[in-house]
Every structure is written in C-alpha cells, then in structure tokens.
Design a protein around this motif. Structure first.
Motif, PDB file in Angstrom:
ATOM      1  N   LYS A  42     -43.855   9.275   6.111  1.00  0.00           N
ATOM      2  CA  LYS A  42     -43.389   8.952   4.756  1.00  0.00           C
ATOM      3  C   LYS A  42     -41.982   8.349   4.820  1.00  0.00           C
ATOM      4  CE  LYS A  42     -43.064   8.809   0.272  1.00  0.00           C
ATOM      5  NZ  LYS A  42     -41.706   8.184   0.221  1.00  0.00           N
ATOM      6  N   PRO A  43     -41.868   7.003   4.656  1.00  0.00           N
ATOM      7  CA  PRO A  43     -40.538   6.397   4.557  1.00  0.00           C
ATOM      8  C   PRO A  43     -39.807   6.925   3.328  1.00  0.00           C
ATOM      9  CG  PRO A  43     -42.244   4.731   4.889  1.00  0.00           C
ATOM     10  CD  PRO A  43     -42.945   6.004   4.563  1.00  0.00           C
ATOM     11  N   ARG A  44     -38.496   7.014   3.405  1.00  0.00           N
ATOM     12  CA  ARG A  44     -37.731   7.528   2.269  1.00  0.00           C
ATOM     13  C   ARG A  44     -37.934   6.672   1.030  1.00  0.00           C
ATOM     14  NH1 ARG A  44     -31.260   7.346   2.293  1.00  0.00           N
ATOM     15  NH2 ARG A  44     -31.808   5.165   1.963  1.00  0.00           N
ATOM     16  N   ASP A  45     -38.016   5.345   1.203  1.00  0.00           N
ATOM     17  CA  ASP A  45     -38.125   4.445   0.069  1.00  0.00           C
ATOM     18  C   ASP A  45     -39.436   3.669   0.054  1.00  0.00           C
ATOM     19  OD1 ASP A  45     -35.496   5.074  -0.811  1.00  0.00           O
ATOM     20  OD2 ASP A  45     -34.688   3.736   0.717  1.00  0.00           O
TER      21      ASP A  45
ATOM     22  N   GLU B 251     -35.061   5.256   7.351  1.00  0.00           N
ATOM     23  CA  GLU B 251     -35.133   6.710   7.254  1.00  0.00           C
ATOM     24  C   GLU B 251     -36.497   7.154   6.730  1.00  0.00           C
ATOM     25  OE1 GLU B 251     -31.875   8.301   5.063  1.00  0.00           O
ATOM     26  OE2 GLU B 251     -30.364   7.180   6.183  1.00  0.00           O
ATOM     27  N   TYR B 252     -36.958   8.280   7.273  1.00  0.00           N
ATOM     28  CA  TYR B 252     -38.255   8.852   6.902  1.00  0.00           C
ATOM     29  C   TYR B 252     -38.063  10.298   6.451  1.00  0.00           C
ATOM     30  CZ  TYR B 252     -40.807   4.850   8.804  1.00  0.00           C
ATOM     31  OH  TYR B 252     -41.320   3.588   9.033  1.00  0.00           O
ATOM     32  N   ASN B 253     -38.945  10.738   5.536  1.00  0.00           N
ATOM     33  CA  ASN B 253     -38.829  12.081   4.967  1.00  0.00           C
ATOM     34  C   ASN B 253     -39.649  13.132   5.698  1.00  0.00           C
ATOM     35  OD1 ASN B 253     -37.131  11.101   3.007  1.00  0.00           O
ATOM     36  ND2 ASN B 253     -38.708  10.962   1.423  1.00  0.00           N
ATOM     37  N   TRP B 254     -40.871  12.757   6.111  1.00  0.00           N
ATOM     38  CA  TRP B 254     -41.732  13.769   6.730  1.00  0.00           C
ATOM     39  C   TRP B 254     -42.817  13.145   7.593  1.00  0.00           C
ATOM     40  CZ3 TRP B 254     -46.517  12.613   5.008  1.00  0.00           C
ATOM     41  CH2 TRP B 254     -46.731  12.269   3.671  1.00  0.00           C
TER      42      TRP B 254
ATOM     43  N   THR C 215     -41.259  18.639   7.664  1.00  0.00           N
ATOM     44  CA  THR C 215     -40.393  18.047   6.653  1.00  0.00           C
ATOM     45  C   THR C 215     -39.022  17.636   7.168  1.00  0.00           C
ATOM     46  OG1 THR C 215     -39.693  20.267   5.964  1.00  0.00           O
ATOM     47  CG2 THR C 215     -41.548  19.273   4.775  1.00  0.00           C
ATOM     48  N   SER C 216     -38.789  17.730   8.466  1.00  0.00           N
ATOM     49  CA  SER C 216     -37.517  17.271   9.019  1.00  0.00           C
ATOM     50  C   SER C 216     -37.425  15.753   8.902  1.00  0.00           C
ATOM     51  CB  SER C 216     -37.397  17.678  10.486  1.00  0.00           C
ATOM     52  OG  SER C 216     -37.459  19.077  10.632  1.00  0.00           O
ATOM     53  N   GLY C 217     -36.337  15.269   8.318  1.00  0.00           N
ATOM     54  CA  GLY C 217     -36.145  13.839   8.227  1.00  0.00           C
ATOM     55  C   GLY C 217     -35.818  13.229   9.576  1.00  0.00           C
TER      56      GLY C 217
ATOM     57  N   THR D 259     -35.053   9.041  11.658  1.00  0.00           N
ATOM     58  CA  THR D 259     -34.755   7.626  11.511  1.00  0.00           C
ATOM     59  C   THR D 259     -35.424   6.829  12.620  1.00  0.00           C
ATOM     60  OG1 THR D 259     -32.606   8.104  10.491  1.00  0.00           O
ATOM     61  CG2 THR D 259     -32.937   5.885  11.361  1.00  0.00           C
TER      62      THR D 259
END
Length: 348
Positions: free
Chosen positions: A66-69, A107-110, A154-156, A158
């Motif tokens: 899951k990308p942050r944006d 950046e990625y969320n999970w 769930t650790s972010g 990059t």
C-alpha cells in the motif's frame, strides 16, 4: 517473480495521485518534470523460534503493498513460495519470498502476505504428535467467502527511486503461533517485524555452561532463550518482561501490543554448538540501542498469559549496521519461578 508491466505502472502513477512538479516561470515556459523513477523491492523471511514444535511450514501466494499516496499494488507470485520450515531461518538466515519486483518509488504504509492455509500448504509439526493444519485466523472455519486470508504488517517503509530495497520480515513465532484450546490446528497471527536489510546488524554471544546447567534451570527443557528489547533497560533500571498478548485470550485475530512493561521485540533460542559451548544469534536488528536478557524459563512463557518468569542477566548493547555486536551471559540464576511443574508449560 512477476514484475509490474509498464502499463500497470503507468496506471498506478495516475491512480495514486503522484504529482509532477513544474519548473519555475509562467505556464508558457514551464514543462513537466520527469516521471519519478521506479524502484525494486525484495522481501525475505526469518524466524524467532518457538518451543514445543519441530517444524512450521508456510506457503505464500500473493503480496499486497500500500503506497502512502496510491492504490494497493497486488503482486501475484508466479508460483506459490513455500518455506518448508520457518524454524530453520534463525539468526542471520533468511529465505526470499519475493525478489526484484518493480514498483513506484516512495513511502508505503503496509504489506499483506497472503497464505495458503492448511495441509499440505501450511502445517505445523509438534514435538509430540503428527503434522497438522496451520491457518491464518478465519481460514480454519472455512468461512473466507472466497477471499484469501493474509497477515498484515503495518510498519511503514520506503522504496528508493532507481534503487533496490531489500527487507526482511521476522516471524515472531513465540507470540504469533498459537494452538487454540481443544483445537486440532494451529493459528498464525500477525506477530511480525520489518527491517531494512541495508540498516541492520546482528547480536551474538555465549551463555556460560554454569548458567545453562545450573540446578535452578535443570527442570526446564532446552537451554533457555535470549530476549531482545528496545532501549537500555540497565541504565533505565527497568526489569525485562515476558512475551504477552492479551488479544489471544480475548480471541482477537490481531496482535495487541498495548501491554505495559518492557516487552521483547523478538527472541533467540540458546543452542549447543559443535564445540560443546552454548550460544545464541539474533540477526536482522535495526541499528540502535537495545538490551538482551537471558532466561532458562522460556518454556513457561505462554503468549496468552502474563507469566512471571525470571531473567538471570540483562546486558545493554549498541547495534551498528553491517556489524555484529557480542554480548555474553555468565550470571547464574538465583531463583526459579516455575517450580517443579515447569516442564509442563506449553511454551509460547
């Protein structure tokens, strides 16, 4: 492994709302910046071992990022990846789950790891008994409604533009692997930690034979375990605590980290080496300050209960990337907590 093709990558950039920055000046003289360069990501697996089982087999079929944006990126593996025995991936040993997949940088969320549950794909072989099914919570009931089950981390993280980003997922089995009461199967819960392979070191050391063979430890099976904690517990005058997840007793499918006290990040089994000495290895530790603590009462450490186990010695360590830090244990236990029935503990 399957790579995202150019059309899918372009769609991801469009759907993810990634902005292209314009140059300075008026609109007639401005031009769009170059499309952000993608990166490559690889995922590996390692394990923090658990008592009372000989083998843990896990098969993965899909990875979601899951990308942050942006929207979720689904990566179907060309063929399911099977780890025949997670228990063999200890210390600095790991196995690749997914290699060199091209994804948008940033950046990625999970991460979600989709597991093929049950025999013959995912199983547990206990020390006493026959090989049995291993499920992600929900799979054991056959009520997945056609949706595969996954472990969510769930650790972010990059993904570097134009580079290769390698990450290792540590399966903390002492906390994540549980056998429900009166069940004929095991459950694998999302007790995971993610580390960047370019920023990790390792911890290793000996445990003196006078400690392992002390009469206070004689009633316990095995040679004990070393627990890893964040921060310097010695200077802070904090007492290390056991593995404990109240969510297990409550029947939760998720890991509950809201417990108080210094809880371990991961653990390492103490083993007897070829030369007869006793030692341990903890790999894939992010650079920073930590503490390690030894207990021979690890078989009494059940993740569903807050157990009063004794730790003989705690040592503060500083982990440096691409280096191995040494921490030896020589302090003998002064007491035991489990009593004569300690061998009957279920482990954790």
């Amino acid at each position: 492994m399957k790579k995202l093709n150019d059309k899918l990558y372009a769609a991801l950039l469009a759907g993810g709302g990634l902005l292209l920055l314009n140059g300075c000046g008026d609109d007639s003289n401005s031009s769009p910046a170059a499309k952000p360069e993608p990166g490559k990501i690889s995922l590996f697996a390692t394990d923090a071992p658990v008592d009372d089982v000989d083998a843990v087999k896990v098969t993965f079929s899909r990875i979601d990022l899951k990308p942050r944006d942006g929207d979720v990126i689904q990566i179907d593996l060309d063929a399911p990846v099977t780890i025949e025995n997670l228990l063999e991936l200890t210390g600095s040993t790991s196995q690749e789950i997914m290699g060199d997949v091209t994804v948008p940088s940033g950046e990625y969320n999970w991460i979600r790891l989709y597991v093929e549950g049950g025999f013959p794909d995912s199983t547990v072989t206990p020390e006493i008994g026959n090989e049995t099914d291993l499920f992600i919570p929900g799979q054991q009931n056959g009520n997945s409604n056609g949706n595969p089950k996954s472990l969510k981390l769930t650790s972010g993280f990059t993904v570097a533009a134009g580079g290769e980003s390698d990450f290792t997922i540590d399966f903390v089995l002492r906390k994540g692997l549980v056998k429900p009461a009166n069940a004929d199967y095991y459950l694998l819960r999302p007790a995971l930690r993610l580390v960047d392979n370019q920023q990790v070191g390792a911890i290793t050391g000996n445990v003196d034979g006078t400690v392992v063979n002390h009469p206070a430890c004689a009633i316990y099976s095995g040679f004990g375990a070393v627990y890893l904690y964040e921060g310097d517990l010695v200077t802070a005058e904090q007492t290390p605590d056991d593995v404990y997840d109240p969510g297990i007793a409550a029947g939760s499918d998720e890991v509950d980290d809201s417990t108080t006290g210094p809880r371990p990040i991961t653990t390492a089994e103490v083993k007897q080496r070829e030369d007869g000495s006793y030692g341990y290895d903890i790999g894939f530790v992010s650079a920073g300050n930590y503490s390690v603590s030894y207990s021979c009462e690890a078989p009494n450490d059940a993740p569903e209960s807050d157990d009063d186990i004794a730790f003989t010695e705690t040592i503060a360590v500083n982990v440096v990337a691409d280096a191995t830090t040494n921490a030896d244990f020589s302090e003998e236990p002064s007491e035991i907590s489990g009593g004569a029935e300690a061998d009957a503990g279920t482990g954790g």
